[in-house]
Design a protein around this motif. Sequence first.
Motif, PDB file in Angstrom:
ATOM      1  N   ASP A   1      -7.063   6.593   8.231  1.00 30.65           N
ATOM      2  CA  ASP A   1      -7.492   4.862   8.450  1.00 30.65           C
ATOM      3  C   ASP A   1      -7.725   4.130   7.536  1.00 30.65           C
ATOM      4  OD1 ASP A   1      -9.181   6.628   9.910  1.00 30.65           O
ATOM      5  OD2 ASP A   1     -10.399   7.766   8.626  1.00 30.65           O
ATOM      6  N   ARG A   2      -6.427   4.625   6.157  1.00 30.31           N
ATOM      7  CA  ARG A   2      -6.051   3.338   5.407  1.00 30.31           C
ATOM      8  C   ARG A   2      -4.910   2.219   5.727  1.00 30.31           C
ATOM      9  NH1 ARG A   2      -6.243  -0.449   3.024  1.00 30.31           N
ATOM     10  NH2 ARG A   2      -4.755  -1.166   1.011  1.00 30.31           N
TER      11      ARG A   2
ATOM     12  N   ALA B   1       0.808  -1.018   0.173  1.00 25.99           N
ATOM     13  CA  ALA B   1      -0.088   0.111  -0.040  1.00 25.99           C
ATOM     14  C   ALA B   1       1.319   0.752  -0.077  1.00 25.99           C
ATOM     15  CB  ALA B   1      -1.153  -0.235   1.354  1.00 25.99           C
TER      16      ALA B   1
ATOM     17  N   LYS C   1      -4.571   9.580   6.025  1.00 25.85           N
ATOM     18  CA  LYS C   1      -3.851   8.118   4.994  1.00 25.85           C
ATOM     19  C   LYS C   1      -4.457   7.454   6.633  1.00 25.85           C
ATOM     20  CE  LYS C   1      -1.541   9.130   1.406  1.00 25.85           C
ATOM     21  NZ  LYS C   1      -0.093   9.217   0.829  1.00 25.85           N
TER      22      LYS C   1
ATOM     23  N   GLU D   1      -7.482   0.248   8.347  1.00 29.83           N
ATOM     24  CA  GLU D   1      -8.397  -1.148   7.601  1.00 29.83           C
ATOM     25  C   GLU D   1      -6.935  -2.091   7.797  1.00 29.83           C
ATOM     26  OE1 GLU D   1      -9.267  -0.744   3.608  1.00 29.83           O
ATOM     27  OE2 GLU D   1      -9.874   0.442   4.438  1.00 29.83           O
TER      28      GLU D   1
END
Length: 107
Positions: free
Chosen positions: A54-55, A23, A52, A58
């Motif tokens: 929250d990414r 990512a 970023k 996740e």
Amino acid sequence: MKLVLAIVSNDDAALVNNSLTKAGFQATKLATTGGFLKSGNTTFIVGTQNDKVDRVIEILRRQCSRRTQIMPSTSAPDGTMYGTYPIEVTVGGATVFVLDVDRFEKL
């Protein structure tokens, strides 16, 4: 800018590391040991932009599965080993801290 500290099980560390790298996140891995089960953990340190975070979380949520495991219990209250039974404990998942970064420099 934020600093994400994520403590994950060693069993999940390779998946987390590969997913973060794919990512585009740079992460530092530290070998750590938990206090309750005295088992190995990996702590990831990720510096990222606010939008970023929250990414990152996740990715951690997807790769760090919670599961149960049978563990030997500790000794009986009187200090003897008789009469103890294995116990089922929940392992895995992730403990995540998100901290503000006042200053960041890459030297």
